[in-house]
Enzyme design. Structure first.
Site, PDB file in Angstrom:
ATOM      1  N   GLU A  57       8.495   5.881  -2.502  1.00  9.93           N
ATOM      2  CA  GLU A  57       7.926   5.037  -1.443  1.00  9.93           C
ATOM      3  C   GLU A  57       8.948   4.018  -0.929  1.00  9.93           C
ATOM      4  O   GLU A  57       8.593   2.998  -0.338  1.00  9.93           O
ATOM      5  CB  GLU A  57       6.675   4.311  -1.957  1.00  9.93           C
ATOM      6  CG  GLU A  57       5.585   5.222  -2.488  1.00  9.93           C
ATOM      7  CD  GLU A  57       4.988   6.168  -1.457  1.00  9.93           C
ATOM      8  OE1 GLU A  57       5.343   6.109  -0.263  1.00  9.93           O
ATOM      9  OE2 GLU A  57       4.162   7.001  -1.862  1.00  9.93           O
TER      10      GLU A  57
ATOM     11  N   HIS B 167       3.780  -2.313  -5.014  1.00  9.22           N
ATOM     12  CA  HIS B 167       2.921  -1.144  -4.843  1.00  9.22           C
ATOM     13  C   HIS B 167       2.361  -0.743  -6.201  1.00  9.22           C
ATOM     14  O   HIS B 167       3.079  -0.735  -7.194  1.00  9.22           O
ATOM     15  CB  HIS B 167       3.731   0.012  -4.251  1.00  9.22           C
ATOM     16  CG  HIS B 167       3.026   1.329  -4.245  1.00  9.22           C
ATOM     17  ND1 HIS B 167       1.786   1.523  -3.678  1.00  9.22           N
ATOM     18  CD2 HIS B 167       3.392   2.531  -4.738  1.00  9.22           C
ATOM     19  CE1 HIS B 167       1.439   2.785  -3.821  1.00  9.22           C
ATOM     20  NE2 HIS B 167       2.392   3.424  -4.468  1.00  9.22           N
TER      21      HIS B 167
ATOM     22  N   HIS C 234      -0.855   1.880  -8.207  1.00  9.75           N
ATOM     23  CA  HIS C 234      -1.899   2.906  -8.137  1.00  9.75           C
ATOM     24  C   HIS C 234      -3.112   2.374  -8.897  1.00  9.75           C
ATOM     25  O   HIS C 234      -3.297   2.672 -10.061  1.00  9.75           O
ATOM     26  CB  HIS C 234      -1.402   4.224  -8.734  1.00  9.75           C
ATOM     27  CG  HIS C 234      -0.196   4.733  -8.043  1.00  9.75           C
ATOM     28  ND1 HIS C 234       1.013   4.847  -8.669  1.00  9.75           N
ATOM     29  CD2 HIS C 234      -0.008   5.125  -6.764  1.00  9.75           C
ATOM     30  CE1 HIS C 234       1.905   5.316  -7.808  1.00  9.75           C
ATOM     31  NE2 HIS C 234       1.311   5.484  -6.652  1.00  9.75           N
TER      32      HIS C 234
ATOM     33  N   GLU D  65     -13.782 -15.074  -4.735  1.00 11.94           N
ATOM     34  CA  GLU D  65     -12.352 -15.350  -4.673  1.00 11.94           C
ATOM     35  C   GLU D  65     -11.609 -14.430  -3.711  1.00 11.94           C
ATOM     36  O   GLU D  65     -10.522 -14.749  -3.250  1.00 11.94           O
ATOM     37  CB  GLU D  65     -11.712 -15.258  -6.067  1.00 11.94           C
ATOM     38  CG  GLU D  65     -11.969 -16.454  -6.945  1.00 11.94           C
ATOM     39  CD  GLU D  65     -13.385 -16.512  -7.508  1.00 11.94           C
ATOM     40  OE1 GLU D  65     -14.147 -15.526  -7.376  1.00 11.94           O
ATOM     41  OE2 GLU D  65     -13.740 -17.563  -8.075  1.00 11.94           O
TER      42      GLU D  65
ATOM     43  N   HIS E 241      -4.819   6.640  -2.847  1.00  9.71           N
ATOM     44  CA  HIS E 241      -3.449   6.540  -3.356  1.00  9.71           C
ATOM     45  C   HIS E 241      -3.198   5.236  -4.108  1.00  9.71           C
ATOM     46  O   HIS E 241      -2.730   5.252  -5.227  1.00  9.71           O
ATOM     47  CB  HIS E 241      -2.471   6.680  -2.185  1.00  9.71           C
ATOM     48  CG  HIS E 241      -1.021   6.655  -2.564  1.00  9.71           C
ATOM     49  ND1 HIS E 241      -0.078   7.313  -1.827  1.00  9.71           N
ATOM     50  CD2 HIS E 241      -0.342   6.062  -3.578  1.00  9.71           C
ATOM     51  CE1 HIS E 241       1.115   7.130  -2.380  1.00  9.71           C
ATOM     52  NE2 HIS E 241       0.977   6.368  -3.437  1.00  9.71           N
TER      53      HIS E 241
END
Length: 193
Positions: free
Chosen positions: A30, A56, A58, A86, A127
């Site tokens: 990525e 990033h 998962h 929150e 994803h």
């Protein structure tokens, strides 16, 4: 050195080389998304919330939302905001959402960067999530809050027999009160009441 790395990108943005770390490995698949997100964040440099860290992950609960919810910013933002108070505090402008796209593709990278110009976090349907912050703690905390909200949403939906109509919901009036109290600009177009 094995799991982290510093990468130098040429002035044209067309080539890169490892400066330190990664122990002979290549950057993440990525990498294009991370790079283009940094470019998008540079356009937001005047904002206090924009940052230099792109993270990033998962996250299982946010990934699960991808099989239940239409991939729109309004639908995801409302589901997350209404799960835990929150959440609207950390993403008053909501979250961006990219429908399923090929992982590691330039299309996914471009779609994400387009949304990162507006949002601090973008969910990749089925994803994961990518988020930005001024430092790692901020970016990680944002992802943690979104993942927690998604987990609460999923648990509440399971407990209500699959329905998203809850007997004690956080209302739009509650969301507006939180934002007014903290002087946060909420994405009004995502509110219904």
């Amino acid at each position: 050195e094995h799991s982290l790395g510093l990468v130098d990108i040429d002035a044209a943005g067309s080539a890169w080389r490892i400066e330190w770390g990664l122990d002979g490995a290549r950057p993440t698949s990525e990498f294009a998304a991370h790079y283009l997100d940094h470019c998008a964040l540079a356009s937001r440099a005047g904002e206090a919330r924009s940052g230099r860290v792109v993270y990033h992950a998962h996250t299982p609960n946010l990934v699960t939302l991808g099989v239940l919810l239409p991939p729109t910013a309004a639908v995801y933002s409302r589901a997350l905001w209404k799960s835990i108070t929150e959440c609207i505090m950390v993403i008053p402008q909501g979250v961006g959402v990219v429908e399923w796209m090929l992982p590691g593709s330039i299309g996914l990278a471009r779609a994400t960067a387009s949304l990162m110009a507006t949002y601090d976090a973008v969910v990749w349907a089925q994803h994961g999530v990518i988020a930005a912050g001024t430092d790692f703690r901020t970016a990680f905390g944002l992802v943690h809050t979104l993942e927690k909200a998604a987990g609460i949403y999923l648990a509440a939906r399971a407990a209500s027999g699959g329905s998203d109509r809850f007997s004690q919901p956080i209302t739009d009036a509650h969301l507006r009160a939180i934002c007014e109290n903290l002087n946060l600009a909420v994405a009004e177009e995502f509110l219904e009441e």
